[in-house]
Design a protein around this motif. Structure first.
Motif, PDB file in Angstrom:
ATOM      1  N   THR A 217     158.998  -6.159 -75.605  1.00 21.61           N
ATOM      2  CA  THR A 217     158.508  -4.788 -75.527  1.00 21.61           C
ATOM      3  C   THR A 217     158.312  -4.385 -74.069  1.00 21.61           C
ATOM      4  O   THR A 217     158.260  -5.232 -73.171  1.00 21.61           O
ATOM      5  CB  THR A 217     157.168  -4.631 -76.257  1.00 21.61           C
ATOM      6  N   PHE A 265     149.734  -0.276 -71.369  1.00 24.45           N
ATOM      7  CA  PHE A 265     151.005  -0.207 -72.079  1.00 24.45           C
ATOM      8  C   PHE A 265     151.012  -1.070 -73.339  1.00 24.45           C
ATOM      9  O   PHE A 265     151.893  -0.921 -74.181  1.00 24.45           O
ATOM     10  CB  PHE A 265     152.156  -0.591 -71.148  1.00 24.45           C
ATOM     11  N   TYR A 267     149.035  -0.623 -75.559  1.00 23.29           N
ATOM     12  CA  TYR A 267     148.706   0.390 -76.562  1.00 23.29           C
ATOM     13  C   TYR A 267     149.935   0.757 -77.377  1.00 23.29           C
ATOM     14  O   TYR A 267     149.863   0.946 -78.596  1.00 23.29           O
ATOM     15  CB  TYR A 267     148.142   1.618 -75.846  1.00 23.29           C
ATOM     16  N   THR A 268     151.089   0.855 -76.696  1.00 31.04           N
ATOM     17  CA  THR A 268     152.309   1.250 -77.400  1.00 31.04           C
ATOM     18  C   THR A 268     152.768   0.169 -78.378  1.00 31.04           C
ATOM     19  O   THR A 268     153.482   0.469 -79.338  1.00 31.04           O
ATOM     20  CB  THR A 268     153.447   1.544 -76.400  1.00 31.04           C
ATOM     21  N   ASP A 269     152.347  -1.083 -78.138  1.00 31.04           N
ATOM     22  CA  ASP A 269     152.759  -2.180 -79.015  1.00 31.04           C
ATOM     23  C   ASP A 269     151.910  -2.263 -80.275  1.00 31.04           C
ATOM     24  O   ASP A 269     152.328  -2.870 -81.266  1.00 31.04           O
ATOM     25  CB  ASP A 269     152.673  -3.517 -78.277  1.00 31.04           C
ATOM     26  N   CYS A 319     156.094   1.070 -83.397  1.00 33.90           N
ATOM     27  CA  CYS A 319     155.643   2.272 -84.099  1.00 33.90           C
ATOM     28  C   CYS A 319     156.821   3.207 -84.352  1.00 33.90           C
ATOM     29  O   CYS A 319     157.699   3.368 -83.496  1.00 33.90           O
ATOM     30  CB  CYS A 319     154.577   2.975 -83.258  1.00 33.90           C
ATOM     31  N   GLU A 322     157.783   5.634 -81.550  1.00 30.47           N
ATOM     32  CA  GLU A 322     158.158   5.200 -80.202  1.00 30.47           C
ATOM     33  C   GLU A 322     159.541   5.662 -79.783  1.00 30.47           C
ATOM     34  O   GLU A 322     159.729   6.211 -78.690  1.00 30.47           O
ATOM     35  CB  GLU A 322     158.061   3.674 -80.103  1.00 30.47           C
ATOM     36  N   ARG A 326     160.796   8.397 -76.727  1.00 31.51           N
ATOM     37  CA  ARG A 326     161.750   8.007 -75.686  1.00 31.51           C
ATOM     38  C   ARG A 326     162.991   8.904 -75.728  1.00 31.51           C
ATOM     39  O   ARG A 326     163.462   9.392 -74.709  1.00 31.51           O
ATOM     40  CB  ARG A 326     162.142   6.543 -75.885  1.00 31.51           C
ATOM     41  N   LEU A 374     151.789   8.654 -78.639  1.00 35.34           N
ATOM     42  CA  LEU A 374     152.634   7.902 -77.714  1.00 35.34           C
ATOM     43  C   LEU A 374     153.209   8.763 -76.592  1.00 35.34           C
ATOM     44  O   LEU A 374     153.826   8.239 -75.656  1.00 35.34           O
ATOM     45  CB  LEU A 374     153.786   7.251 -78.482  1.00 35.34           C
ATOM     46  N   TYR A 377     152.624   7.955 -72.773  1.00 29.28           N
ATOM     47  CA  TYR A 377     153.354   6.816 -72.229  1.00 29.28           C
ATOM     48  C   TYR A 377     154.852   7.120 -72.119  1.00 29.28           C
ATOM     49  O   TYR A 377     155.524   6.625 -71.213  1.00 29.28           O
ATOM     50  CB  TYR A 377     153.090   5.564 -73.073  1.00 29.28           C
TER      51      TYR A 377
END
Length: 432
Positions: A217, A265, A267-269, A319, A322, A326, A374, A377
């Motif tokens: 990740t 970061f 947090y995104t995981d 998630c 995510e 992106r 998200l 980030y």
């Protein structure tokens, strides 16, 4: 894997010399291809290689190989191949050309470019293992994805042998869109239909969740760099404000204050757990340079026909929001992102339901909520890219209308910051 606006000239290479700064030789490629293609044919005297896709990925060197096969049934063998060699050579060259070290040291004495580059090198093995494992799974489980045909997928060897991917060369018929060209609503939908295929598989099957090679990740990469990426983000915000005051002064001040705190970061995981959502198989780096589109008839542009999604080095349990963040922050125009978000997520949800054969375990509203959680980030990962790419001397803005492309990119970045503040205010009200 796609040719970009930059390619090294084609060369005929010494079979014992490493290709483009890597340890992989022509002799190695010939031997491995003979094994996987079950052939005794050899590379001919006109064998050539050229580096492709420079600036489109920092964890590998991409090479177009034309073997000039000689021998039995040589005409039946692939005439051109895309070779992906995991390597830190590209990031080292790019940072030098972008003058990142000098620029960021001027902005912060804490920034350590050497540590950042070493961080990239440190994740090479894990990132490559993720991609090799993913392509193996696609083949084994028959996922109906638009990805390249893979001839060879070698892990790193126990004695230091370099990892390797050899794939079909899609460059004659397709290419990536330049970073300044945004995706239409229909093009985004085509990408989301592929996401739905991956997500459906990952929601129906759970064996992949325990695979140690599918855990790479961005949060883990950030730790590997010793938080150098955090320093780079903070520096980029100040550089954007200083170099482009019309767009970012004083707009950037609030974000600069937000980023004075430690950026989590991780947090995104884990956000999917906090939101009560099951993990899905997440691409992790779904942006313009990892999507290939059919070329126009004259070969000078691209159509809206998706040919392949590439670069699965950061695939992991993540998630559902995510990849949306992106994709839309990096590759969609502001109007598409702002005005069609719900339409796009509804399209994905409908496709996911059809592929699963039942109602998905999350609603459209839950996906939008995850997207908003998200978004911060996503923006923080995009801004350093945009700041680097708008530098005219890097050649990422094309050869015509360069200043217009730069201004369009800066405008998109400004709109991302505007929208981030709106979403942050909305989330703050929810917490109150």
């Amino acid at each position: 894997m796609a040719p970009s606006e930059y390619t090294e000239p084609a060369t005929t290479t010494d079979s014992l010399a490493g290709l483009f700064g890597t340890s992989v030789t022509l002799e190695c490629l010939e031997r491995r291809l003979q094994d996987v293609l079950d052939t005794s044919a050899t590379f001919g005297s006109k064998v050539s290689t050229e580096q492709i896709g420079y600036g489109l990925g920092f964890l590998s060197v991409m090479v177009r190989l034309k073997p000039d096969w000689q021998g039995e049934k040589a005409e039946e063998l692939p005439k051109s191949l895309a070779v992906k060699i995991p390597s830190s050579v590209t990031i080292e060259l790019f940072t030098k050309q972008a003058n990142w070290e000098e620029k960021h040291k001027d902005a912060s004495a804490d920034f350590d470019m050497e540590k950042l580059v070493k961080g990239f090198a440190g994740v090479l093995h894990k990132a490559h293992a993720s991609e090799v494992t993913f392509y193996g799974m696609v083949k084994k489980d028959g996922l109906k994805l638009q990805v390249p045909k893979v001839y060879l997928a070698d892990h790193y060897g126990p004695n230091g042998e370099n990892g390797l991917l050899i794939m079909e060369d899609l460059g004659n018929t397709s290419t990536t869109k330049p970073i300044y060209e945004t995706l239409s609503v229909e093009s985004v939908k085509a990408v989301l239909e592929n996401l739905a295929e991956v997500h459906a598989f990952s929601l129906i099957n759970d064996q992949w969740l325990s695979n140690p090679d599918l855990k790479m990740t961005f949060g883990k990469f950030q730790k590997q760099t010793g938080n150098s990426f955090e320093h780079m983000i903070r520096n980029c915000l100040n550089i954007l404000k200083k170099d482009h005051p019309v767009h970012f002064d004083p707009l950037m001040d609030r974000l600069i204050e937000i980023c004075k705190e430690e950026l989590d970061f991780d947090y995104t995981d884990t956000i999917h757990e906090k939101l009560g959502l099951p993990p899905v198989m997440t691409h992790g780096d779904l942006w313009s340079n990892n999507m290939m589109w059919r070329k126009t008839e004259d070969g000078k542009g691209t159509t809206g026909e998706l040919v392949a999604i590439v670069d699965w080095q950061l695939v992991h349990p993540g998630c559902v929001g995510e990849d949306f963040v992106r994709l839309l922050c990096t590759s969609a125009g502001t109007d598409v992102r702002r005005e069609h978000l719900e339409e796009l997520i509804q399209h994905y949800h409908t496709s996911l339901k059809a592929k699963m054969g039942k109602e998905p375990p999350f609603t459209v509203a839950q996906i939008i909520k995850a997207y908003k959680h998200l978004f911060r980030y996503g923006v923080l990962m995009v801004l350093p890219m945009f700041e680097g790419f708008v530098q005219a001397d890097l050649g990422m803005m094309g050869t015509e209308n360069i200043e217009q492309h730069r201004q369009d990119m800066l405008s998109r970045a400004k709109c991302l910051v505007d929208d981030l503040y709106e979403i942050e205010d909305e989330l703050a009200l929810e917490r109150a």
